[in-house]
Design a protein around this motif. Structure first.
Motif, PDB file in Angstrom:
ATOM      1  N   ASP A 133      10.669   8.069   8.798  1.00  0.00           N
ATOM      2  CA  ASP A 133      11.399   7.947   7.554  1.00  0.00           C
ATOM      3  C   ASP A 133      11.900   9.196   6.851  1.00  0.00           C
ATOM      4  N   ASN A 136      14.377  11.373   8.879  1.00  0.00           N
ATOM      5  CA  ASN A 136      15.596  10.669   8.900  1.00  0.00           C
ATOM      6  C   ASN A 136      16.217  10.902   7.561  1.00  0.00           C
ATOM      7  N   GLN A 137      15.370  10.669   6.416  1.00  0.00           N
ATOM      8  CA  GLN A 137      15.909  10.954   5.286  1.00  0.00           C
ATOM      9  C   GLN A 137      16.423  12.376   4.936  1.00  0.00           C
ATOM     10  N   ASP A 140      19.655  12.434   6.497  1.00  0.00           N
ATOM     11  CA  ASP A 140      20.822  11.782   6.174  1.00  0.00           C
ATOM     12  C   ASP A 140      21.329  12.567   4.801  1.00  0.00           C
ATOM     13  N   SER A 143      23.709  14.872   5.695  1.00  0.00           N
ATOM     14  CA  SER A 143      24.807  14.018   6.344  1.00  0.00           C
ATOM     15  C   SER A 143      25.768  13.341   5.456  1.00  0.00           C
ATOM     16  N   VAL A 145      24.801  10.314   3.868  1.00  0.00           N
ATOM     17  CA  VAL A 145      24.743   8.968   4.322  1.00  0.00           C
ATOM     18  C   VAL A 145      23.410   8.360   4.041  1.00  0.00           C
ATOM     19  N   ARG A 146      23.233   7.164   3.938  1.00  0.00           N
ATOM     20  CA  ARG A 146      21.864   6.669   3.688  1.00  0.00           C
ATOM     21  C   ARG A 146      21.750   5.378   4.498  1.00  0.00           C
ATOM     22  N   ASN A 147      20.633   5.149   5.442  1.00  0.00           N
ATOM     23  CA  ASN A 147      20.355   4.340   6.447  1.00  0.00           C
ATOM     24  C   ASN A 147      19.388   3.318   5.766  1.00  0.00           C
ATOM     25  N   GLU A 148      18.838   2.256   6.628  1.00  0.00           N
ATOM     26  CA  GLU A 148      17.827   1.530   6.362  1.00  0.00           C
ATOM     27  C   GLU A 148      16.593   2.331   7.129  1.00  0.00           C
ATOM     28  N   TYR A 149      15.386   2.244   5.979  1.00  0.00           N
ATOM     29  CA  TYR A 149      14.379   2.983   6.413  1.00  0.00           C
ATOM     30  C   TYR A 149      13.168   1.725   6.851  1.00  0.00           C
TER      31      TYR A 149
END
Length: 256
Positions: A133, A136-137, A140, A143, A145-149
């Protein structure tokens, strides 16, 4: 060749432990027992075999890194030494429990009860998913963007959480610390993978040992590179800095 089994469903501590054993103890053959398929990526390492938890455990020692409930009666019937970090092995004769790193530091550093402590935790406290997480954060953010963690629903990258007692993610960890510490403390979630930082207020007696060294460092990167936990002292407080995974693995290696 000595045979050591490892029960694990999370590759974070496991990868570090396998690398350490393979490098420093080439005469040990490792069998990894798991009930998840993602550990197959470790299949090509020399002296390492990955198998299902349904397989018979025929090793000289067994290291337990995750909840041992699924191992059932096999744990009770195992005749070798069990080295348990999960704190879930029950009913076995020859069990050694590995301490959680923050508690390990307090137990081995403190002859006196401190006034207060601020404990900075790494993402590694919650396993590989939490470290993923954080990575990836960070990616992100750049980038846009914000994804589900999986673990951290708040943005931890380049940030820090001031953790409150009612935070459900930290409930079990608060319970663990409160059961074992008889002084007040606060928790901080640091935006780092494996480094922990503890600020201790009040006098402590400290002597260098195989696990701890007193020296000045300038950053967390240097602290994680140290094989020992670093202790820095001034007139107001003592700061303890180390690598969360190394404290676990060093305990396991000593028991092996």
């Amino acid at each position: 060749m000595r045979r050591v089994g490892i029960y694990s469903n999370d590759s974070l501590i496991l990868s570090e432990l396998v690398e350490r054993v393979s490098r420093d103890y080439p005469t040990i053959f490792l069998t990894i027992y798991t009930d998840k398929g993602y550990l197959d990526s470790m299949d090509n390492i020399d002296n390492v075999r990955i198998t299902s938890i349904d397989d018979n455990i025929e090793d000289d020692s067994l290291v337990v890194l995750n909840d041992a409930t699924k191992l059932g009666e096999k744990i009770k019937d195992f005749n070798g030494k069990i080295i348990d970090f999960s704190q879930t092995v029950q009913g076995s004769k020859n069990v050694v429990y590995i301490e959680e790193p923050i508690l390990y530091c307090f137990e081995n550093l403190l002859d006196k009860t401190p006034d207060f402590a601020i404990i900075g935790l790494p993402a590694a406290v919650f396993g590989k998913a939490a470290v993923d997480d954080l990575l990836n954060q960070t990616r992100d953010i750049f980038s846009f963007v914000r994804n589900e963690y999986k673990v951290f629903d708040r943005m931890l990258a380049f940030n820090m959480f001031f953790v409150k007692r009612g935070d459900q993610l930290y409930k079990n960890y608060f319970d663990l610390l409160e059961e074992n510490l008889d002084f007040s403390f606060e928790l901080r979630q640091l935006p780092v993978s494996t480094a922990f930082v503890i600020d201790i207020f009040g006098e402590i007696d400290f002597e260098e040992s195989d696990e701890f060294v007193e020296k000045d460092i300038e950053n967390l990167h240097d602290a994680v590179d140290e094989e020992k936990v670093v202790v820095m002292r001034n007139k107001k407080k003592t700061t303890v800095v180390g690598d969360y995974l190394k404290v676990i693995i060093n305990q396991i290696i000593r028991e092996l």
